[in-house]
Write a protein that holds these residues in place. Structure first.
Motif, PDB file in Angstrom:
ATOM      1  N   TRP A  43       2.876   9.271 -10.916  1.00  0.00           N
ATOM      2  CA  TRP A  43       1.703   9.647 -11.684  1.00  0.00           C
ATOM      3  C   TRP A  43       1.170  11.025 -11.322  1.00  0.00           C
ATOM      4  CZ3 TRP A  43       0.299   4.328  -9.745  1.00  0.00           C
ATOM      5  CH2 TRP A  43       0.905   3.350 -10.534  1.00  0.00           C
TER       6      TRP A  43
ATOM      7  N   ARG B 226      -0.583  12.274  -8.859  1.00  0.00           N
ATOM      8  CA  ARG B 226      -1.956  12.378  -8.391  1.00  0.00           C
ATOM      9  C   ARG B 226      -1.985  13.254  -7.134  1.00  0.00           C
ATOM     10  NH1 ARG B 226      -2.937  10.682 -12.865  1.00  0.00           N
ATOM     11  NH2 ARG B 226      -3.492   8.537 -13.317  1.00  0.00           N
TER      12      ARG B 226
ATOM     13  N   GLU C  91      -7.119  12.624  -4.630  1.00  0.00           N
ATOM     14  CA  GLU C  91      -7.354  11.536  -5.593  1.00  0.00           C
ATOM     15  C   GLU C  91      -6.872  10.190  -5.037  1.00  0.00           C
ATOM     16  OE1 GLU C  91      -6.957  13.892  -9.876  1.00  0.00           O
ATOM     17  OE2 GLU C  91      -5.160  13.080  -8.913  1.00  0.00           O
ATOM     18  N   ILE C  92      -5.702  10.212  -4.411  1.00  0.00           N
ATOM     19  CA  ILE C  92      -5.161   8.984  -3.825  1.00  0.00           C
ATOM     20  C   ILE C  92      -6.070   8.497  -2.708  1.00  0.00           C
ATOM     21  CG2 ILE C  92      -3.219   7.996  -2.556  1.00  0.00           C
ATOM     22  CD1 ILE C  92      -1.441  10.068  -4.008  1.00  0.00           C
ATOM     23  N   GLN C  93      -6.567   9.423  -1.917  1.00  0.00           N
ATOM     24  CA  GLN C  93      -7.423   9.076  -0.777  1.00  0.00           C
ATOM     25  C   GLN C  93      -8.707   8.399  -1.263  1.00  0.00           C
ATOM     26  OE1 GLN C  93      -8.104  12.443   1.718  1.00  0.00           O
ATOM     27  NE2 GLN C  93      -9.331  11.327   3.194  1.00  0.00           N
ATOM     28  N   THR C  94      -9.336   8.936  -2.295  1.00  0.00           N
ATOM     29  CA  THR C  94     -10.585   8.344  -2.778  1.00  0.00           C
ATOM     30  C   THR C  94     -10.338   7.055  -3.554  1.00  0.00           C
ATOM     31  OG1 THR C  94     -10.515   9.775  -4.722  1.00  0.00           O
ATOM     32  CG2 THR C  94     -11.835  10.527  -2.855  1.00  0.00           C
ATOM     33  N   THR C  95      -9.247   6.986  -4.301  1.00  0.00           N
ATOM     34  CA  THR C  95      -8.965   5.795  -5.102  1.00  0.00           C
ATOM     35  C   THR C  95      -8.598   4.602  -4.233  1.00  0.00           C
ATOM     36  OG1 THR C  95      -8.120   7.213  -6.873  1.00  0.00           O
ATOM     37  CG2 THR C  95      -7.576   4.884  -6.992  1.00  0.00           C
ATOM     38  N   LEU C  96      -7.683   4.807  -3.279  1.00  0.00           N
ATOM     39  CA  LEU C  96      -7.191   3.701  -2.465  1.00  0.00           C
ATOM     40  C   LEU C  96      -7.978   3.500  -1.170  1.00  0.00           C
ATOM     41  CD1 LEU C  96      -3.336   4.204  -2.891  1.00  0.00           C
ATOM     42  CD2 LEU C  96      -4.830   2.627  -4.116  1.00  0.00           C
TER      43      LEU C  96
ATOM     44  N   ALA D  34       1.713   6.641  -6.923  1.00  0.00           N
ATOM     45  CA  ALA D  34       0.646   7.537  -7.365  1.00  0.00           C
ATOM     46  C   ALA D  34       1.032   8.997  -7.154  1.00  0.00           C
ATOM     47  CB  ALA D  34      -0.649   7.222  -6.628  1.00  0.00           C
TER      48      ALA D  34
ATOM     49  N   GLN E 109       2.124   1.799  -3.457  1.00  0.00           N
ATOM     50  CA  GLN E 109       1.069   2.329  -4.311  1.00  0.00           C
ATOM     51  C   GLN E 109       0.885   3.830  -4.101  1.00  0.00           C
ATOM     52  OE1 GLN E 109      -2.343  -0.021  -3.273  1.00  0.00           O
ATOM     53  NE2 GLN E 109      -1.891  -1.634  -4.788  1.00  0.00           N
TER      54      GLN E 109
ATOM     55  N   GLN F 196       0.831  -1.204   0.000  1.00  0.00           N
ATOM     56  CA  GLN F 196       0.000   0.000   0.000  1.00  0.00           C
ATOM     57  C   GLN F 196       0.869   1.259   0.000  1.00  0.00           C
ATOM     58  OE1 GLN F 196      -2.229  -1.025   3.510  1.00  0.00           O
ATOM     59  NE2 GLN F 196      -4.126  -1.267   2.321  1.00  0.00           N
TER      60      GLN F 196
END
Length: 118
Positions: free
Chosen positions: A20, A22, A26-31, A16, A12, A9
């Motif tokens: 990438w 991000r 964005e990272i908080q909502t995606t992961l 990100a 990742q 994690q």
């Protein structure tokens, strides 16, 4: 979600954020992880530093102290300074001896009277 991120994690999150590009949101909502977990994952020093003062007595000295204290009733009733003098020639202070014994599960108390059964 667990409190600490796994190594995968953390990788990742770092990929990100740094590769990438991000945003944290964005990272908080995606992961599905918290903002503080993201902050800790992207911080340069992810290793937690040890808190508190280093123990003075080595593992061998600690074992020697425990063995000595549990050997006899007289040894159990010695003061911390007497223990330090008897075992380590007074090299360690009373707080060092006391804290070491407390870490090992020993506590001081008033000795109970022995009841004679005659």
């Amino acid at each position: 979600m667990t409190r600490h991120l796994t190594a995968e994690q953390t990788k990742q999150v770092r990929d990100a954020y740094f590769i990438w590009h991000r945003t944290r949101r964005e990272i908080q909502t995606t992961l599905g992880i918290t903002a503080s977990q993201i902050r800790l994952a992207i911080s340069p020093n992810t290793e937690k530093q040890r808190r508190g003062r280093k123990a003075n007595l080595s593992a061998e000295e600690t074992q020697q102290l425990v063995d000595f204290v549990t050997k006899s009733k007289v040894n159990r009733q010695m003061s911390y300074l007497q223990l330090s003098t008897a075992l380590f020639n007074g090299q360690y202070g009373l707080y060092t001896i006391r804290n070491t014994l407390r870490r090992e599960g020993f506590h001081r108390g008033v000795a109970q009277k022995e009841i004679s059964r005659a």
